[in-house]
Design an enzyme around this catalytic site. Structure first.
Site, PDB file in Angstrom:
ATOM      1  N   CYS A  31     -33.176   8.683   2.907  1.00 42.44           N
ATOM      2  CA  CYS A  31     -34.065   7.870   3.746  1.00 42.44           C
ATOM      3  C   CYS A  31     -33.622   7.925   5.215  1.00 42.44           C
ATOM      4  O   CYS A  31     -32.546   7.430   5.554  1.00 42.44           O
ATOM      5  CB  CYS A  31     -34.044   6.433   3.210  1.00 42.44           C
ATOM      6  SG  CYS A  31     -34.740   5.194   4.304  1.00 42.44           S
ATOM      7  N   CYS A  34     -33.040   4.564   6.900  1.00 43.45           N
ATOM      8  CA  CYS A  34     -31.819   3.965   6.340  1.00 43.45           C
ATOM      9  C   CYS A  34     -30.593   4.510   7.060  1.00 43.45           C
ATOM     10  O   CYS A  34     -29.661   3.757   7.368  1.00 43.45           O
ATOM     11  CB  CYS A  34     -31.693   4.283   4.847  1.00 43.45           C
ATOM     12  SG  CYS A  34     -33.004   3.607   3.828  1.00 43.45           S
TER      13      CYS A  34
END
Length: 101
Positions: A31, A34
Site C-alpha cells: 500500500c 501506508c
C-alpha cells in the site's frame, strides 16, 4: 518506544488492557499511502511515551482487520479504555494524526 507490531496474540495485553491511549495503524506492505504514513507513525511512537503506538499488518492479521471493519488502508484507530474513540481512513499528516489523539 517505537511502534509495536500488534497481532492476535498480543492484542489483548497491548491494546485492550492498556492504561494509555492506543494509536493503531492498519497497513499492508503493498500500500503506497501506508508507506507514506509508516515513518510518521514510527516518529510518533518514539516521541510520545504517553501513548501506545501499534501497527497491524492487515494481510497477516485478517481477524483484527475484520474486527475493526477495515475496508481501506491505511486506517488509523484510537482506542481509550478498550473503546474506539476515533478513526480515520487514508494518509494523514503528523499534525492530523496527533489531532486524533
Amino acid at each position: 518506544m517505537s511502534a509495536i507490531n500488534i497481532n492476535t496474540n498480543n492484542f489483548q495485553s497491548e491494546v485492550m488492557d492498556s492504561e494509555k491511549p492506543v494509536l493503531l495503524d492498519f497497513w499492508a506492505s503493498w500500500c503506497g499511502p501506508c508507506r507514506m504514513v509508516v515513518p510518521i507513525i514510527e516518529e510518533i511512537g518514539e516521541e510520545r511515551s504517553d501513548i501506545v503506538v501499534g501497527k497491524v499488518n492487515v494481510e497477516e492479521q485478517q481477524d483484527l482487520a475484520r474486527q475493526f471493519r477495515v475496508m481501506s488502508i491505511p486506517t488509523l484507530v484510537v482506542i481509550k479504555d478498550g473503546k474506539v474513540v476515533n478513526r480515520s481512513v487514508g494518509a494523514k499528516s503528523k499534525d492530523e494524526i496527533l489531532a486524533m489523539l
